[in-house]
Every structure is written in structure tokens, then in C-alpha cells.
Motif scaffolding. Sequence first.
Motif, PDB file in Angstrom:
ATOM      1  N   ARG A   1      18.819   1.636  12.472  1.00 45.15           N
ATOM      2  CA  ARG A   1      18.196   0.305  12.443  1.00 45.15           C
ATOM      3  C   ARG A   1      16.686   0.429  12.264  1.00 45.15           C
ATOM      4  NH1 ARG A   1      20.440  -3.775  16.760  1.00 45.15           N
ATOM      5  NH2 ARG A   1      21.979  -4.622  15.345  1.00 45.15           N
ATOM      6  N   ASP A   2      16.128   1.622  12.503  1.00 45.15           N
ATOM      7  CA  ASP A   2      14.684   1.828  12.409  1.00 45.15           C
ATOM      8  C   ASP A   2      14.238   1.780  10.954  1.00 45.15           C
ATOM      9  OD1 ASP A   2      14.578   2.247  15.171  1.00 45.15           O
ATOM     10  OD2 ASP A   2      14.921   4.402  14.938  1.00 45.15           O
ATOM     11  N   LEU A   3      13.178   1.015  10.700  1.00 43.66           N
ATOM     12  CA  LEU A   3      12.651   0.918   9.340  1.00 43.66           C
ATOM     13  C   LEU A   3      11.785   2.124   9.019  1.00 43.66           C
ATOM     14  CD1 LEU A   3      11.577  -2.840   9.163  1.00 43.66           C
ATOM     15  CD2 LEU A   3      13.660  -1.785   8.273  1.00 43.66           C
ATOM     16  N   ASN A   4      11.855   2.564   7.764  1.00 42.23           N
ATOM     17  CA  ASN A   4      10.945   3.596   7.293  1.00 42.23           C
ATOM     18  C   ASN A   4       9.726   2.888   6.682  1.00 42.23           C
ATOM     19  OD1 ASN A   4      11.715   2.794   4.639  1.00 42.23           O
ATOM     20  ND2 ASN A   4      13.379   4.292   4.633  1.00 42.23           N
ATOM     21  N   ASN A   5       8.771   3.650   6.142  1.00 41.93           N
ATOM     22  CA  ASN A   5       7.564   3.047   5.570  1.00 41.93           C
ATOM     23  C   ASN A   5       7.889   2.066   4.443  1.00 41.93           C
ATOM     24  OD1 ASN A   5       5.935   4.406   7.323  1.00 41.93           O
ATOM     25  ND2 ASN A   5       5.406   6.031   5.892  1.00 41.93           N
ATOM     26  N   PHE A   6       8.842   2.406   3.592  1.00 40.14           N
ATOM     27  CA  PHE A   6       9.218   1.505   2.508  1.00 40.14           C
ATOM     28  C   PHE A   6       9.820   0.221   3.079  1.00 40.14           C
ATOM     29  CE2 PHE A   6      12.299  -0.198  -0.507  1.00 40.14           C
ATOM     30  CZ  PHE A   6      11.479  -0.429  -1.594  1.00 40.14           C
ATOM     31  N   GLY A   7      10.657   0.332   4.090  1.00 41.65           N
ATOM     32  CA  GLY A   7      11.262  -0.839   4.726  1.00 41.65           C
ATOM     33  C   GLY A   7      10.217  -1.761   5.333  1.00 41.65           C
ATOM     34  N   ARG A   8       9.199  -1.152   5.973  1.00 38.25           N
ATOM     35  CA  ARG A   8       8.125  -1.973   6.545  1.00 38.25           C
ATOM     36  C   ARG A   8       7.317  -2.653   5.439  1.00 38.25           C
ATOM     37  NH1 ARG A   8       8.636   2.060  10.358  1.00 38.25           N
ATOM     38  NH2 ARG A   8       7.240   3.528   9.334  1.00 38.25           N
ATOM     39  N   ASP A   9       7.055  -1.933   4.348  1.00 37.97           N
ATOM     40  CA  ASP A   9       6.334  -2.541   3.214  1.00 37.97           C
ATOM     41  C   ASP A   9       7.157  -3.667   2.596  1.00 37.97           C
ATOM     42  OD1 ASP A   9       4.281  -0.753   3.614  1.00 37.97           O
ATOM     43  OD2 ASP A   9       4.796   0.538   1.902  1.00 37.97           O
ATOM     44  N   PHE A  10       8.462  -3.464   2.459  1.00 36.00           N
ATOM     45  CA  PHE A  10       9.367  -4.478   1.912  1.00 36.00           C
ATOM     46  C   PHE A  10       9.363  -5.720   2.812  1.00 36.00           C
ATOM     47  CE2 PHE A  10      13.861  -6.017   1.365  1.00 36.00           C
ATOM     48  CZ  PHE A  10      13.745  -6.426   0.045  1.00 36.00           C
ATOM     49  N   GLN A  11       9.388  -5.490   4.106  1.00 36.55           N
ATOM     50  CA  GLN A  11       9.361  -6.596   5.070  1.00 36.55           C
ATOM     51  C   GLN A  11       8.042  -7.365   4.959  1.00 36.55           C
ATOM     52  OE1 GLN A  11       9.257  -5.468   9.304  1.00 36.55           O
ATOM     53  NE2 GLN A  11      11.023  -6.827   9.573  1.00 36.55           N
ATOM     54  N   ARG A  12       6.906  -6.639   4.856  1.00 35.57           N
ATOM     55  CA  ARG A  12       5.591  -7.284   4.724  1.00 35.57           C
ATOM     56  C   ARG A  12       5.484  -8.106   3.441  1.00 35.57           C
ATOM     57  NH1 ARG A  12       3.608  -2.719   7.580  1.00 35.57           N
ATOM     58  NH2 ARG A  12       3.546  -1.445   5.719  1.00 35.57           N
ATOM     59  N   ASN A  13       6.261  -7.734   2.426  1.00 39.56           N
ATOM     60  CA  ASN A  13       6.247  -8.459   1.147  1.00 39.56           C
ATOM     61  C   ASN A  13       7.302  -9.564   1.113  1.00 39.56           C
ATOM     62  OD1 ASN A  13       4.321  -7.350  -1.053  1.00 39.56           O
ATOM     63  ND2 ASN A  13       5.027  -5.544   0.065  1.00 39.56           N
ATOM     64  N   GLY A  14       7.733 -10.014   2.271  1.00 39.39           N
ATOM     65  CA  GLY A  14       8.676 -11.122   2.347  1.00 39.39           C
ATOM     66  C   GLY A  14      10.069 -10.785   1.854  1.00 39.39           C
ATOM     67  N   HIS A  15      10.477  -9.505   1.990  1.00 36.13           N
ATOM     68  CA  HIS A  15      11.783  -9.025   1.515  1.00 36.13           C
ATOM     69  C   HIS A  15      11.957  -9.301   0.027  1.00 36.13           C
ATOM     70  CE1 HIS A  15      12.472  -9.497   5.918  1.00 36.13           C
ATOM     71  NE2 HIS A  15      12.808  -8.244   5.718  1.00 36.13           N
ATOM     72  N   LYS A  16      10.878  -9.085  -0.721  1.00 34.45           N
ATOM     73  CA  LYS A  16      10.906  -9.230  -2.183  1.00 34.45           C
ATOM     74  C   LYS A  16      10.314  -7.974  -2.804  1.00 34.45           C
ATOM     75  CE  LYS A  16      10.614 -14.194  -2.476  1.00 34.45           C
ATOM     76  NZ  LYS A  16      10.218 -14.864  -1.287  1.00 34.45           N
ATOM     77  N   PHE A  17      10.859  -7.601  -3.959  1.00 35.54           N
ATOM     78  CA  PHE A  17      10.311  -6.455  -4.681  1.00 35.54           C
ATOM     79  C   PHE A  17       9.177  -6.989  -5.554  1.00 35.54           C
ATOM     80  CE2 PHE A  17      10.099  -3.022  -7.771  1.00 35.54           C
ATOM     81  CZ  PHE A  17      10.085  -1.931  -6.908  1.00 35.54           C
ATOM     82  N   THR A  18       7.986  -7.017  -4.988  1.00 38.43           N
ATOM     83  CA  THR A  18       6.819  -7.591  -5.641  1.00 38.43           C
ATOM     84  C   THR A  18       6.081  -6.529  -6.453  1.00 38.43           C
ATOM     85  OG1 THR A  18       5.425  -7.072  -3.745  1.00 38.43           O
ATOM     86  CG2 THR A  18       6.514  -9.236  -3.748  1.00 38.43           C
ATOM     87  N   GLU A  19       5.107  -6.997  -7.232  1.00 38.79           N
ATOM     88  CA  GLU A  19       4.265  -6.071  -7.990  1.00 38.79           C
ATOM     89  C   GLU A  19       3.556  -5.107  -7.039  1.00 38.79           C
ATOM     90  OE1 GLU A  19       0.325  -6.125 -10.905  1.00 38.79           O
ATOM     91  OE2 GLU A  19       1.319  -8.009 -10.411  1.00 38.79           O
ATOM     92  N   GLU A  20       3.074  -5.627  -5.917  1.00 37.67           N
ATOM     93  CA  GLU A  20       2.378  -4.784  -4.937  1.00 37.67           C
ATOM     94  C   GLU A  20       3.289  -3.695  -4.389  1.00 37.67           C
ATOM     95  OE1 GLU A  20       2.464  -8.213  -4.700  1.00 37.67           O
ATOM     96  OE2 GLU A  20       0.490  -8.510  -5.574  1.00 37.67           O
ATOM     97  N   LEU A  21       4.534  -4.062  -4.067  1.00 39.62           N
ATOM     98  CA  LEU A  21       5.487  -3.078  -3.541  1.00 39.62           C
ATOM     99  C   LEU A  21       5.855  -2.056  -4.612  1.00 39.62           C
ATOM    100  CD1 LEU A  21       7.192  -2.147  -1.125  1.00 39.62           C
ATOM    101  CD2 LEU A  21       8.990  -3.687  -1.917  1.00 39.62           C
ATOM    102  N   CYS A  22       5.994  -2.509  -5.824  1.00 40.00           N
ATOM    103  CA  CYS A  22       6.311  -1.624  -6.950  1.00 40.00           C
ATOM    104  C   CYS A  22       5.200  -0.588  -7.163  1.00 40.00           C
ATOM    105  CB  CYS A  22       6.524  -2.472  -8.202  1.00 40.00           C
ATOM    106  SG  CYS A  22       6.997  -1.554  -9.668  1.00 40.00           S
ATOM    107  N   LEU A  23       3.952  -1.038  -7.060  1.00 41.94           N
ATOM    108  CA  LEU A  23       2.807  -0.148  -7.277  1.00 41.94           C
ATOM    109  C   LEU A  23       2.463   0.703  -6.059  1.00 41.94           C
ATOM    110  CD1 LEU A  23       0.477  -2.592  -9.211  1.00 41.94           C
ATOM    111  CD2 LEU A  23       1.588  -0.544 -10.127  1.00 41.94           C
ATOM    112  N   ALA A  24       2.902   0.262  -4.899  1.00 44.81           N
ATOM    113  CA  ALA A  24       2.572   0.981  -3.660  1.00 44.81           C
ATOM    114  C   ALA A  24       3.219   2.363  -3.633  1.00 44.81           C
ATOM    115  CB  ALA A  24       3.037   0.162  -2.458  1.00 44.81           C
ATOM    116  N   ASP A  25       2.681   3.198  -2.797  1.00 49.15           N
ATOM    117  CA  ASP A  25       3.227   4.538  -2.577  1.00 49.15           C
ATOM    118  C   ASP A  25       3.573   4.630  -1.089  1.00 49.15           C
ATOM    119  OD1 ASP A  25       3.904   7.201  -2.603  1.00 49.15           O
ATOM    120  OD2 ASP A  25       1.837   7.921  -2.807  1.00 49.15           O
ATOM    121  N   SER A  26       4.711   4.059  -0.727  1.00 47.00           N
ATOM    122  CA  SER A  26       5.089   3.932   0.687  1.00 47.00           C
ATOM    123  C   SER A  26       5.139   5.256   1.424  1.00 47.00           C
ATOM    124  CB  SER A  26       6.445   3.225   0.815  1.00 47.00           C
ATOM    125  OG  SER A  26       6.361   1.907   0.352  1.00 47.00           O
ATOM    126  N   ASP A  27       5.558   6.322   0.743  1.00 46.69           N
ATOM    127  CA  ASP A  27       5.680   7.620   1.416  1.00 46.69           C
ATOM    128  C   ASP A  27       4.454   8.504   1.217  1.00 46.69           C
ATOM    129  OD1 ASP A  27       6.053   8.241  -1.253  1.00 46.69           O
ATOM    130  OD2 ASP A  27       8.154   8.777  -1.019  1.00 46.69           O
TER     131      ASP A  27
END
Length: 171
Positions: free
Chosen positions: A60-86
Motif C-alpha cells: 500500500r506504500d507509495l513510491n516516488n512515482f506514486g507520490r508524484d502521480f498523486q500530487r498531479n491529481g492522479h493524472k499523467f500530466t506533462e509535468e509527470l511525464c517530464l519528471a524524473d521520479s526516481d
Amino acid sequence: MLNGNLPQDTRYQLRTVKNNWVAHFLPSYKNLILNGNNVPDPCCPRRTWGRVGHSAPNSRDLNNFGRDFQRNGHKFTEELCLADSDRDGVPNGVELGLNTTRHNIQTLCQFVASYTFNAKLINFLERKSLLGRPIGHPAQDYKVFIFSRALLKAESWAAFKIVASSLAARS
């Protein structure tokens, strides 16, 4: 009473509440993530990662990508696409399979984010060779991913070095 006609894009958990079964439905976010159903499991080459935004397939624990996805409103946004979560130097969009041979990652991420995220968009990207198989996991360092794949394929240290260098050369 549960009739088995559950929506295809939901997960459910059954729990007892005062001796009655209650179904708790949770949204499936894999379908909202670019190539979310195809992210490889670094430990098992032919398997996919069940819960992309979680630290382990059954966690159930979120990883960095999961937290970034959550911060982006559970949407695959341009910011999330360009981000380097890991923080491995490879943008999430590239790790999830965007092909940057004809267009840069900025252009591809803008394009993906400007359309409704659905199967039609994915099919279009695949037909135009803009989307392939994911090359890694957006929450796992790419170098660690390559290392674990090489380790699984190798039978000796010498074989490991050969496999690791060939995998690194392909990426």
C-alpha cells in the motif's frame, strides 16, 4: 449480494463488517498511466509490475512515482511525464516507453498531456512508433533495473559482465 459483474477497471477488497461481506472498490490507476499495464517487474523479466505507484506489487506504500502521480491529481500530466521520479536521469515518459528518436521528450509529453488519456491515444502513439514497451520502472533507478535484469540472466560473474554491458548498450 455480489453478482460478479464488476467493472473491468476496478480492484476490490472484501471485508467483514458485523458478519456481513462488504465490497470496497478502489480505482485502478494503471489505466491512467502511460503504459501502466506494461511496466516490467525488474525481478521477473516476463512479468509486469502490478501497482506502478507502489513500492512493491502488493504494498500500500507509495513510491516516488506514486507520490508524484498523486500530487498531479492522479493524472499523467506533462509535468509527470517530464519528471524524473526516481532521480536516475531518465524522465518518466522515456522509462514508460515514449520513443524520442523523432521528437524530443518535451514535445511528446506536451502532446500526450494535451489529449484525453485513453486507448485511442495509446493506439495512435503505437501506430506512429511514438510509444514502445517501457524500458524501466519510473520509480526504480534505471541502472539498478539494468543490473537486476543482467543478474537474472547471468550464470556466472563473467557472464554477468557481458549481459550487463549488452543491456546497457541497448538502452
